[in-house]
Design a protein around this motif. Structure first.
Motif, PDB file in Angstrom:
ATOM      1  N   ASN A  34      34.343  24.983   3.844  1.00  0.00           N
ATOM      2  CA  ASN A  34      34.161  26.192   4.632  1.00  0.00           C
ATOM      3  C   ASN A  34      34.009  27.448   3.783  1.00  0.00           C
ATOM      4  O   ASN A  34      33.135  28.288   4.038  1.00  0.00           O
ATOM      5  N   THR A  35      34.870  27.609   2.776  1.00  0.00           N
ATOM      6  CA  THR A  35      34.824  28.824   1.964  1.00  0.00           C
ATOM      7  C   THR A  35      33.481  28.974   1.278  1.00  0.00           C
ATOM      8  O   THR A  35      32.893  30.066   1.261  1.00  0.00           O
ATOM      9  N   GLY A  36      32.994  27.888   0.691  1.00  0.00           N
ATOM     10  CA  GLY A  36      31.713  27.958  -0.002  1.00  0.00           C
ATOM     11  C   GLY A  36      30.564  28.280   0.924  1.00  0.00           C
ATOM     12  O   GLY A  36      29.678  29.073   0.582  1.00  0.00           O
ATOM     13  N   ILE A  37      30.583  27.690   2.104  1.00  0.00           N
ATOM     14  CA  ILE A  37      29.504  27.927   3.067  1.00  0.00           C
ATOM     15  C   ILE A  37      29.510  29.376   3.537  1.00  0.00           C
ATOM     16  O   ILE A  37      28.471  30.053   3.561  1.00  0.00           O
ATOM     17  N   VAL A  38      30.684  29.865   3.916  1.00  0.00           N
ATOM     18  CA  VAL A  38      30.775  31.250   4.386  1.00  0.00           C
ATOM     19  C   VAL A  38      30.442  32.218   3.250  1.00  0.00           C
ATOM     20  O   VAL A  38      29.743  33.225   3.457  1.00  0.00           O
ATOM     21  N   ALA A  39      30.911  31.931   2.033  1.00  0.00           N
ATOM     22  CA  ALA A  39      30.603  32.788   0.884  1.00  0.00           C
ATOM     23  C   ALA A  39      29.101  32.884   0.662  1.00  0.00           C
ATOM     24  O   ALA A  39      28.550  33.964   0.418  1.00  0.00           O
ATOM     25  N   ALA A  40      28.415  31.740   0.760  1.00  0.00           N
ATOM     26  CA  ALA A  40      26.959  31.725   0.569  1.00  0.00           C
ATOM     27  C   ALA A  40      26.238  32.473   1.675  1.00  0.00           C
ATOM     28  O   ALA A  40      25.275  33.212   1.414  1.00  0.00           O
ATOM     29  N   GLU A  41      26.694  32.298   2.910  1.00  0.00           N
ATOM     30  CA  GLU A  41      26.020  32.941   4.035  1.00  0.00           C
ATOM     31  C   GLU A  41      26.242  34.453   4.037  1.00  0.00           C
ATOM     32  O   GLU A  41      25.339  35.224   4.393  1.00  0.00           O
ATOM     33  N   LEU A  42      27.425  34.902   3.625  1.00  0.00           N
ATOM     34  CA  LEU A  42      27.661  36.349   3.503  1.00  0.00           C
ATOM     35  C   LEU A  42      26.785  36.942   2.396  1.00  0.00           C
ATOM     36  O   LEU A  42      26.245  38.048   2.531  1.00  0.00           O
ATOM     37  N   PHE A  43      26.658  36.204   1.317  1.00  0.00           N
ATOM     38  CA  PHE A  43      25.780  36.599   0.209  1.00  0.00           C
ATOM     39  C   PHE A  43      24.341  36.704   0.700  1.00  0.00           C
ATOM     40  O   PHE A  43      23.631  37.699   0.449  1.00  0.00           O
ATOM     41  N   LYS A  44      23.885  35.697   1.430  1.00  0.00           N
ATOM     42  CA  LYS A  44      22.528  35.704   1.982  1.00  0.00           C
ATOM     43  C   LYS A  44      22.303  36.905   2.892  1.00  0.00           C
ATOM     44  O   LYS A  44      21.273  37.568   2.827  1.00  0.00           O
ATOM     45  N   ALA A  45      23.292  37.168   3.750  1.00  0.00           N
ATOM     46  CA  ALA A  45      23.147  38.256   4.721  1.00  0.00           C
ATOM     47  C   ALA A  45      23.023  39.604   4.030  1.00  0.00           C
ATOM     48  O   ALA A  45      22.213  40.453   4.445  1.00  0.00           O
ATOM     49  N   GLN A  46      23.810  39.816   2.953  1.00  0.00           N
ATOM     50  CA  GLN A  46      23.769  41.109   2.277  1.00  0.00           C
ATOM     51  C   GLN A  46      22.489  41.297   1.468  1.00  0.00           C
ATOM     52  O   GLN A  46      22.050  42.431   1.250  1.00  0.00           O
ATOM     53  N   ALA A  98      28.161  36.359   8.994  1.00  0.00           N
ATOM     54  CA  ALA A  98      27.237  35.500   8.251  1.00  0.00           C
ATOM     55  C   ALA A  98      26.252  34.774   9.175  1.00  0.00           C
ATOM     56  O   ALA A  98      25.369  34.055   8.680  1.00  0.00           O
ATOM     57  N   ASN A  99      26.396  34.981  10.487  1.00  0.00           N
ATOM     58  CA  ASN A  99      25.502  34.348  11.464  1.00  0.00           C
ATOM     59  C   ASN A  99      25.444  32.830  11.311  1.00  0.00           C
ATOM     60  O   ASN A  99      24.376  32.214  11.370  1.00  0.00           O
ATOM     61  N   ILE A 100      26.617  32.230  11.146  1.00  0.00           N
ATOM     62  CA  ILE A 100      26.671  30.786  10.992  1.00  0.00           C
ATOM     63  C   ILE A 100      26.736  30.150  12.393  1.00  0.00           C
ATOM     64  O   ILE A 100      27.643  30.441  13.168  1.00  0.00           O
ATOM     65  N   PRO A 101      25.819  29.263  12.710  1.00  0.00           N
ATOM     66  CA  PRO A 101      25.849  28.622  14.037  1.00  0.00           C
ATOM     67  C   PRO A 101      27.020  27.650  14.154  1.00  0.00           C
ATOM     68  O   PRO A 101      27.379  26.972  13.190  1.00  0.00           O
ATOM     69  N   VAL A 102      27.609  27.619  15.332  1.00  0.00           N
ATOM     70  CA  VAL A 102      28.722  26.703  15.592  1.00  0.00           C
ATOM     71  C   VAL A 102      28.178  25.289  15.729  1.00  0.00           C
ATOM     72  O   VAL A 102      27.181  25.059  16.428  1.00  0.00           O
TER      73      VAL A 102
END
Length: 318
Positions: free
Chosen positions: A157-169, A313-317
């Motif tokens: 989870n941490t890696g996925i959210v970290a990557a998606e926040l990075f992508k969003a910014q 991060a707009n991560i789909p559920v």
């Protein structure tokens, strides 16, 4: 005098809950929700070995891998509440998973009895050591050129959210390849299937020293002495970027209070020990002790924070 001592002993024994007097009744099973050899596995096995020393019981580590830590977590949620099965896990499984999955089969607020907190660490953005990328700016440029053909790897989870926040910014369209475990993700990186991966400091440290990967940035708000030259994402200008996972212990809900207190006492002694501090320093982590009440309050705070992270991060559920 002997008669007095005997009576005193009987009286003391009578006020100690029966559950504590007979615990443990056999081997204690400690579940690890991630693969053997991963950073998570290293942490779990260290504390499990120390628990064996404290409890004088046989302690068995069982890896239940899959679904970003949810399979092992569910197994403990549904285990018999007798203290013989416990989970050493990261807050990012308990606090994040409910925001990422529709049907978990467990509830972090209802299905577990907090035992205590142990340690905190960081996650790391890393690339193939043979690549030309030396910084996060280099990585951004590479991903901007790749567009939707750019890929990253992480199974937690941490890696996925970290990557998606990075992508969003950075407004990137990089996609994730859902590898089964960390060894597959490393293979994907070294074979060029993904541009970067994000994993915890214990695992990254070993592979960086082996010359396989190059760390670029830390997700936590604090630097690590083991990665002296690696900046944090916040230092690099990524707004409100602080993903600092911590580790703790839970038992199934309904575990007798006396057993929870015994486990709490054992783990408190373990966390305070000099050799534990030395071990954590070696793997780029820090002691992060806390009582069951501390852990419950921290998880409540993290639950809200991770809901915000997932939305940002707009991560789909799933």
């Amino acid at each position: 005098m002997r008669r007095f001592l005997a009576i005193s002993f009987i009286w003391l024994a009578s006020i100690i809950p029966a559950a504590a007097q007979t615990y443990p009744r056999g081997p204690i099973k400690v579940l690890c929700s991630f693969a053997a050899g991963s950073g998570a596995d290293v942490i779990v096995r260290f504390f499990a070995n120390k628990l064996a020393e404290q409890s004088k019981a046989t302690v068995i580590v069982e890896n239940r891998v899959g679904a970003q830590g949810n399979i092992g977590t569910a197994a403990v949620a549904h285990a018999r509440p007798d203290g013989q099965t416990i989970l050493i896990t990261a807050n990012t499984v308990l606090a994040a998973a409910p925001h990422l999955f529709k049907d978990l089969g467990w509830d972090p607020r209802k299905d577990f009895a907090p035992v205590g907190m142990l340690a905190r660490l960081s996650f790391v953005f890393a690339v193939d050591a043979k690549s030309s990328m030396k910084s996060m700016d280099d990585l951004v440029q590479e991903l901007q050129k790749s567009g939707e053909k750019g890929f990253y790897g992480s199974t937690v989870n941490t890696g996925i959210v970290a990557a998606e926040l990075f992508k969003a910014q950075k407004n990137l369209s990089t996609q994730r390849i859902p590898f089964k475990d960390v060894s597959d993700a490393l293979g994907g990186l070294l074979q060029g299937e993904v541009t970067y991966i994000i994993y915890d400091t214990p695992w990254v440290l070993g592979n960086a020293r082996a010359g396989k990967i190059r760390p670029l940035a830390l997700t936590s708000k604090f630097r690590s002495s083991s990665f002296a030259d690696v900046p944090t994402m916040a230092e690099l200008g990524y707004k409100d970027y602080d993903l600092t996972p911590w580790w703790g212990v839970v038992a199934p809900a309904g575990t007798p209070e006396a057993i929870v207190k015994q486990l709490t006492a054992w783990f408190a002694q373990i966390t305070a020990a000099p050799d534990t501090k030395a071990f954590l320093n070696k793997i780029a982590a820090d002691p992060y002790p806390g009582t069951p009440d501390d852990m419950k309050a921290q998880l409540e705070s993290d639950f809200k924070a991770w809901g915000d992270y997932v939305r940002l991060a707009n991560i789909p559920v799933q």
